[in-house]
Design a protein around this motif. Structure first.
Motif, PDB file in Angstrom:
ATOM      1  N   ARG A 228       0.703  -1.284  -0.018  1.00 19.24           N
ATOM      2  CA  ARG A 228       0.107   0.106   0.263  1.00 19.24           C
ATOM      3  C   ARG A 228       1.233   1.957   0.174  1.00 19.24           C
ATOM      4  NH1 ARG A 228      -2.388   3.984   2.250  1.00 19.24           N
ATOM      5  NH2 ARG A 228      -1.971   3.200   4.867  1.00 19.24           N
ATOM      6  N   HIS A 229       1.892   1.564   1.100  1.00 19.27           N
ATOM      7  CA  HIS A 229       2.301   2.413   0.487  1.00 19.27           C
ATOM      8  C   HIS A 229       3.184   2.505  -0.582  1.00 19.27           C
ATOM      9  CE1 HIS A 229       1.740   3.613   5.414  1.00 19.27           C
ATOM     10  NE2 HIS A 229       2.540   2.529   5.263  1.00 19.27           N
ATOM     11  N   LEU A 230       3.884   1.863  -1.136  1.00 16.92           N
ATOM     12  CA  LEU A 230       4.756   1.719  -2.531  1.00 16.92           C
ATOM     13  C   LEU A 230       3.126   2.295  -3.655  1.00 16.92           C
ATOM     14  CD1 LEU A 230       6.787  -1.181  -2.579  1.00 16.92           C
ATOM     15  CD2 LEU A 230       7.900   0.717  -2.967  1.00 16.92           C
ATOM     16  N   GLY A 231       2.084   1.942  -3.165  1.00 17.69           N
ATOM     17  CA  GLY A 231       1.218   2.840  -3.965  1.00 17.69           C
ATOM     18  C   GLY A 231       0.488   1.551  -5.297  1.00 17.69           C
ATOM     19  N   ARG A 232       0.346   0.893  -4.605  1.00 21.74           N
ATOM     20  CA  ARG A 232       0.766  -1.106  -5.418  1.00 21.74           C
ATOM     21  C   ARG A 232      -0.996  -1.333  -4.324  1.00 21.74           C
ATOM     22  NH1 ARG A 232       6.266  -3.870  -5.528  1.00 21.74           N
ATOM     23  NH2 ARG A 232       4.891  -5.935  -6.571  1.00 21.74           N
ATOM     24  N   ASN A 233      -2.159  -0.607  -4.451  1.00 20.85           N
ATOM     25  CA  ASN A 233      -3.753  -0.404  -3.739  1.00 20.85           C
ATOM     26  C   ASN A 233      -4.019  -2.004  -4.382  1.00 20.85           C
ATOM     27  OD1 ASN A 233      -3.002   1.989  -2.062  1.00 20.85           O
ATOM     28  ND2 ASN A 233      -3.102   2.270  -3.841  1.00 20.85           N
ATOM     29  N   ALA A 234      -3.701  -2.262  -5.255  1.00 22.52           N
ATOM     30  CA  ALA A 234      -4.964  -2.903  -6.162  1.00 22.52           C
ATOM     31  C   ALA A 234      -4.410  -4.641  -5.495  1.00 22.52           C
ATOM     32  CB  ALA A 234      -5.088  -3.634  -7.478  1.00 22.52           C
ATOM     33  N   GLU A 235      -2.898  -4.771  -5.657  1.00 18.07           N
ATOM     34  CA  GLU A 235      -1.859  -5.970  -5.339  1.00 18.07           C
ATOM     35  C   GLU A 235      -1.639  -6.127  -3.646  1.00 18.07           C
ATOM     36  OE1 GLU A 235       1.612  -6.379  -6.709  1.00 18.07           O
ATOM     37  OE2 GLU A 235       1.470  -4.580  -7.819  1.00 18.07           O
ATOM     38  N   ALA A 236      -1.980  -4.877  -2.908  1.00 15.80           N
ATOM     39  CA  ALA A 236      -2.469  -4.698  -0.936  1.00 15.80           C
ATOM     40  C   ALA A 236      -3.646  -5.172  -0.784  1.00 15.80           C
ATOM     41  CB  ALA A 236      -2.268  -3.360  -0.967  1.00 15.80           C
ATOM     42  N   LEU A 237      -4.392  -5.207  -1.541  1.00 14.75           N
ATOM     43  CA  LEU A 237      -5.816  -5.510  -1.584  1.00 14.75           C
ATOM     44  C   LEU A 237      -6.302  -6.852  -1.313  1.00 14.75           C
ATOM     45  CD1 LEU A 237      -9.271  -4.093  -0.632  1.00 14.75           C
ATOM     46  CD2 LEU A 237      -9.149  -4.155  -3.024  1.00 14.75           C
ATOM     47  N   GLU A 238      -5.902  -7.061  -2.556  1.00 19.85           N
ATOM     48  CA  GLU A 238      -5.313  -8.700  -2.620  1.00 19.85           C
ATOM     49  C   GLU A 238      -4.519  -9.339  -1.600  1.00 19.85           C
ATOM     50  OE1 GLU A 238      -4.263 -12.228  -5.911  1.00 19.85           O
ATOM     51  OE2 GLU A 238      -4.026  -9.825  -6.205  1.00 19.85           O
ATOM     52  N   GLN A 239      -3.656  -8.552  -1.049  1.00 20.44           N
ATOM     53  CA  GLN A 239      -3.285  -9.361  -0.108  1.00 20.44           C
ATOM     54  C   GLN A 239      -3.331  -9.397   1.918  1.00 20.44           C
ATOM     55  OE1 GLN A 239      -0.118 -10.980  -0.130  1.00 20.44           O
ATOM     56  NE2 GLN A 239       0.321 -10.895   2.309  1.00 20.44           N
ATOM     57  N   LEU A 240      -4.314  -8.406   1.911  1.00 20.24           N
ATOM     58  CA  LEU A 240      -4.984  -7.882   3.371  1.00 20.24           C
ATOM     59  C   LEU A 240      -5.683  -8.688   3.334  1.00 20.24           C
ATOM     60  CD1 LEU A 240      -4.168  -4.244   2.869  1.00 20.24           C
ATOM     61  CD2 LEU A 240      -3.026  -6.133   4.610  1.00 20.24           C
ATOM     62  N   ARG A 241      -6.651  -9.180   2.128  1.00 26.16           N
ATOM     63  CA  ARG A 241      -7.520 -10.327   2.141  1.00 26.16           C
ATOM     64  C   ARG A 241      -6.574 -11.436   2.495  1.00 26.16           C
ATOM     65  NH1 ARG A 241     -12.397  -7.264   1.517  1.00 26.16           N
ATOM     66  NH2 ARG A 241     -12.228  -5.449  -0.028  1.00 26.16           N
ATOM     67  N   ARG A 242      -5.800 -11.795   1.679  1.00 26.33           N
ATOM     68  CA  ARG A 242      -5.387 -13.416   1.843  1.00 26.33           C
ATOM     69  C   ARG A 242      -5.233 -13.617   3.298  1.00 26.33           C
ATOM     70  NH1 ARG A 242      -0.918 -12.550  -1.451  1.00 26.33           N
ATOM     71  NH2 ARG A 242      -2.539 -13.055  -3.287  1.00 26.33           N
ATOM     72  N   THR A 243      -4.310 -12.358   4.123  1.00 26.23           N
ATOM     73  CA  THR A 243      -4.589 -12.027   5.568  1.00 26.23           C
ATOM     74  C   THR A 243      -5.058 -12.780   6.236  1.00 26.23           C
ATOM     75  OG1 THR A 243      -3.028 -10.904   4.792  1.00 26.23           O
ATOM     76  CG2 THR A 243      -3.169 -11.201   7.177  1.00 26.23           C
ATOM     77  N   LEU A 244      -6.211 -12.028   5.942  1.00 17.16           N
ATOM     78  CA  LEU A 244      -7.665 -12.500   6.425  1.00 17.16           C
ATOM     79  C   LEU A 244      -7.920 -14.496   6.298  1.00 17.16           C
ATOM     80  CD1 LEU A 244      -9.277  -9.224   7.135  1.00 17.16           C
ATOM     81  CD2 LEU A 244      -8.126  -9.893   7.994  1.00 17.16           C
ATOM     82  N   HIS A 245      -7.973 -14.201   5.380  1.00 15.89           N
ATOM     83  CA  HIS A 245      -8.252 -15.739   5.189  1.00 15.89           C
ATOM     84  C   HIS A 245      -7.324 -16.965   5.713  1.00 15.89           C
ATOM     85  CE1 HIS A 245      -9.427 -19.673   2.771  1.00 15.89           C
ATOM     86  NE2 HIS A 245      -8.421 -20.026   2.219  1.00 15.89           N
ATOM     87  N   GLU A 246      -6.264 -16.358   5.397  1.00 18.19           N
ATOM     88  CA  GLU A 246      -5.161 -17.858   6.389  1.00 18.19           C
ATOM     89  C   GLU A 246      -5.187 -17.381   7.926  1.00 18.19           C
ATOM     90  OE1 GLU A 246      -2.135 -19.382   4.957  1.00 18.19           O
ATOM     91  OE2 GLU A 246      -3.190 -18.814   2.947  1.00 18.19           O
ATOM     92  N   ILE A 247      -5.343 -16.589   8.239  1.00 13.54           N
ATOM     93  CA  ILE A 247      -6.374 -16.176  10.151  1.00 13.54           C
ATOM     94  C   ILE A 247      -7.439 -17.698  10.313  1.00 13.54           C
ATOM     95  CG2 ILE A 247      -7.287 -15.597  11.823  1.00 13.54           C
ATOM     96  CD1 ILE A 247      -5.659 -13.039  11.059  1.00 13.54           C
ATOM     97  N   GLY A 248      -8.506 -17.480   8.805  1.00 11.09           N
ATOM     98  CA  GLY A 248      -9.212 -18.726   9.686  1.00 11.09           C
ATOM     99  C   GLY A 248      -9.151 -20.307   8.783  1.00 11.09           C
ATOM    100  N   ARG A 249      -8.051 -20.089   8.721  1.00  7.75           N
ATOM    101  CA  ARG A 249      -7.164 -21.570   8.513  1.00  7.75           C
ATOM    102  C   ARG A 249      -6.020 -22.082   9.768  1.00  7.75           C
ATOM    103  NH1 ARG A 249      -3.865 -21.940   4.640  1.00  7.75           N
ATOM    104  NH2 ARG A 249      -3.305 -24.119   4.619  1.00  7.75           N
ATOM    105  N   ARG A 250      -5.952 -21.410   9.972  1.00  6.56           N
ATOM    106  CA  ARG A 250      -4.663 -21.361  10.683  1.00  6.56           C
ATOM    107  C   ARG A 250      -5.217 -21.265  12.295  1.00  6.56           C
ATOM    108  NH1 ARG A 250       0.486 -21.368   8.125  1.00  6.56           N
ATOM    109  NH2 ARG A 250       0.532 -21.198   5.377  1.00  6.56           N
TER     110      ARG A 250
END
Length: 731
Positions: free
Chosen positions: A611-633
């Protein structure tokens, strides 16, 4: 009758006025007019004379003759009788206290009590305020020192005798018994428009017999005590001066302090004097009488805490001497507690730590604290906390050295340290995985039956348990305390004290035989240096050292944390590409050793860097993946809450940057609930920032202002705070 009294009576009769009518027209009391006509009072003051002349309708010639007769009376009586209860000299360099003077001026028909600690300037304020109000009191202004801190304060009966004589009551009329004299005083004051300053009152019992009922006068009382037993009075608590007022007083006293180049040193002198008027006046006088000194010379002398009270003494006046007068009035238990409070390491404290120092029940400790507050030796700070004035703390430390043996002092201090750090461990473990509850059989003076109670105690007592940690001298205990606080530290990231906490544990762990402990606490220190103290190079260096040691031990978990913390140091310093590189190395290490907490937190950090690099679409995808990982670990509950709340906030911010404002508002409001539950103020501030930016983009200006304003107050990252402030200003 000839003379002034006879002339006044003749003029009143000529005007066709009764005493009551002249009193109403002039504002001078009937009793005062009667005493003047009968020759039982001193010469009236010029303002009283003018009021009578106006009410009598005197022409210029009559007015001059009237004034001449008063002047003749003054000359006849000047050498015959000393003027009693005369006000003391008003200090010419009085500064500040505008709000207090205004409150006194607005309550001229009441009894006003000005109370506060020794040396705070109660008498100076009373005299200054009385001088400003004197024209409103046509029957005069009297001042009586009740000697409240003397071994034998002025007896009410003797005070009444002095007041009656000052009120020009004939000695033949003054009663023999103390009770009758006090009754006479009340009657005289009730019929006169007189301003009475009762200075340095001892207690309620000394004052009650002297206070008049309703009338046209005013009583202004000063006391070190709050005099809570007096009813129907206005109380004005006096504290130290404001910093600007302190500097102004020093400049008014000493020419050296007026040099603009010395402004910073003048401020330092004021700080070292605790902004206490008595200390400032002594310091200024020492400077003024030593023309070869600079303000810097005075700073050097005051900087030595062990000698500061000695420096703040001149002639027959001294700060320590003023404190000693109140100290002498304490009970034996009060004196013991007063000196032992010098052990408290933090700036303020509550009753439980006092009970530990006194070896008593907290309720008994509160009674003793009330005694100290009542005598002005301790300041109440809110409903249940207390603090010393800095100079009184030094005085307490001196009494401790004089009145207790070294072995006793050390035993008391160690008891306090053990209690503070033991309670810190119990409170901190509420946040640790595997604990999260009060240990069986634990008893203590503070409520720690829930995570919220534990957090409250750790936050409010941070200055005290950190001070105890500095003095612990036990490496294993220091490491245990820091370990217990590791998870809690995420709830107050903006507190700079974590840098010292984990520096202490880093050094203590290095002295212990367990090398893994050294790695763990190096990692903790790296986090604190970067995230709390903003010492990015130091944080990166500690992380690299921790990584090298973890490789020697073959500890993949600590390797993953070390590389992650190096990434944080790079990201906080603005080197986001380097941070991404570090995070990419940390992920497989965390995965390989099964450290799920480290794994999901690295995922979160990658999203932040993108996000700080301005790559907001990638950041959004990465952050949603993070929340998914919490649910499976099997992530620990507090870590999961931290990642969910932080991840939600960063998702909302990414959506704002992508212009998807409606989605950003929904995500931000959901994240707000989680951030409040987790409790870290800075992250709550970022949630407000996301919601405020979304509202601003949607045109909801008032909602945007509200949230952005809260963001400015809560966000502890300066870049984000400045950004929020700029957006708020733009609205």
């Amino acid at each position: 009758m000839t003379g002034f009294g006879g002339r006044l009576r003749s003029l009143r009769h000529a005007a066709g006025l009764t005493m009551d009518q002249l009193s109403e027209a002039s504002g001078v009391s009937v009793r005062a007019i009667s005493d003047m006509e009968r020759g039982h009072s001193r010469t009236p003051q010029p303002r009283t004379l003018a009021a009578l002349a106006t009410a009598l309708g005197l022409g210029d010639d009559e007015h001059r003759a009237f004034a001449d007769s008063a002047r003749e009376l003054r000359m006849r009586t000047a050498d015959a009788r000393p003027r009693l209860c005369e006000p003391p000299r008003e200090v010419a360099d009085f500064v500040g206290r505008a709000a207090e003077i205004q409150r006194i001026a607005e309550n001229t028909g009441r009894v006003v009590v000005v109370h506060g600690q020794p040396g705070v300037g109660k008498t100076a304020l009373a005299v200054h305020a009385a001088a400003r109000l004197r024209d409103e009191f046509t029957d005069g202004w009297l001042h009586l020192d009740l000697r409240g801190v003397d071994p034998e304060p002025l007896d009410p009966g003797e005070a009444a005798r002095q007041l009656l004589r000052a009120l020009d009551v004939s000695p033949r009329r003054i009663a023999d018994s103390a009770d009758e004299r006090c009754s006479q005083v009340r009657a005289e004051l009730g019929e006169r428009r007189c301003l009475l300053v009762l200075d340095n009152a001892a207690d309620e019992a000394q004052l009650r017999p002297l206070l008049p009922g309703a009338g046209g006068g005013m009583v202004l009382i000063t006391s070190r005590r709050m005099l809570g037993g007096l009813e129907g009075v206005l109380r004005i608590g006096l504290g130290p001066l404001a910093p600007a007022e302190s500097a102004g007083l020093l400049r008014a006293i000493a020419d050296q302090a007026g040099d603009p180049a010395a402004a910073g040193q003048v401020d330092e002198v004021a700080r070292l004097c605790g902004h206490l008027p008595l200390a400032l006046r002594i310091a200024g006088t020492r400077l003024a009488t030593r023309t070869a000194w600079t303000v810097g010379n005075l700073v050097d002398r005051l900087a030595d805490a062990d000698r500061r009270l000695a420096v703040l003494s001149t002639g027959d006046t001294g700060v320590a001497a003023a404190f000693a007068l109140s100290h002498a009035q304490l009970s034996g238990e009060g004196r013991a507690l007063f000196r032992r409070l010098a052990h408290v390491p933090g700036p303020d404290f509550a009753a439980p730590i006092v009970a530990v120092l006194a070896g008593s029940d907290p309720h008994d400790a509160e009674d003793r604290l009330d005694e100290l507050v009542e005598l002005g030796l301790l300041q109440a700070d809110g409903a249940d906390r207390y603090r010393f004035h800095d100079l009184i703390r030094l005085f307490a430390g001196e009494r401790l050295k004089v009145e207790e043996r070294p072995a006793t002092r050390d035993a008391t201090r160690q008891r306090m340290i053990r209690w503070l750090l033991g309670t810190t461990i119990v409170a901190g473990r509420w946040f640790e995985p595997g604990y999260g509850a009060l240990p069986a059989g634990w008893t203590g003076f503070v409520p720690l039956a829930s995570l919220e109670e534990a957090a409250f105690w750790l936050q409010t007592e941070a200055g005290n348990w950190l001070g105890a940690l500095r003095q612990a001298g036990d490496d294993r205990l220091i490491v245990e305390v820091a370990e217990a606080l590791h998870w809690f530290s995420d709830t107050m990231i903006g507190w700079p004290g974590w840098y010292e906490v984990f520096a202490l544990s880093r050094d203590a762990a290095a002295r212990l035989p367990d090398p893994r402990q050294r790695v763990v606490h190096l990692n903790y220190f790296s986090w604190a240096a970067t995230c709390c103290a903003h010492r990015y190079d130091e944080g990166a260096e500690a992380a690299r050292t921790a990584y090298a040691l973890a490789v020697e031990l073959g500890d993949l978990s600590e390797q993953s944390w070390a590389v992650q913390y190096e990434g944080h140091a790079r990201r906080y310093a603005g080197h986001h590409e380097q941070a991404l590189d570090a995070y990419s190395r940390a992920l497989p290490l965390a995965e390989a050793c099964g450290d799920h907490d480290s794994y999901v937190q690295v995922h979160l950090a990658v999203g932040q860097a993108l996000r700080h690099l301005g790559r907001n679409a990638e950041a959004l995808e990465q952050l949603r993946r993070t929340l998914h990982e919490i649910g499976r670990r099997p992530v620990s509950p507090r870590s999961a809450l931290f990642v969910r709340s932080s991840g939600g906030v960063y998702i909302a911010l990414a959506l704002v940057d992508l212009g998807r404002l409606g989605e950003a508002l929904t995500e931000g409001e959901t994240a707000m609930t989680l951030t409040v539950e987790f409790g870290e103020p800075g992250m709550i501030g970022l949630a407000h920032l996301a919601i405020g930016l979304a509202h601003a983009g949607l045109g909801a200006v008032e909602q945007a202002r509200d949230h952005l304003g809260r963001a400015v107050q809560l966000v502890h990252n300066r870049q984000n705070r400045d950004f929020a402030a700029r957006r708020l200003a733009a609205l």
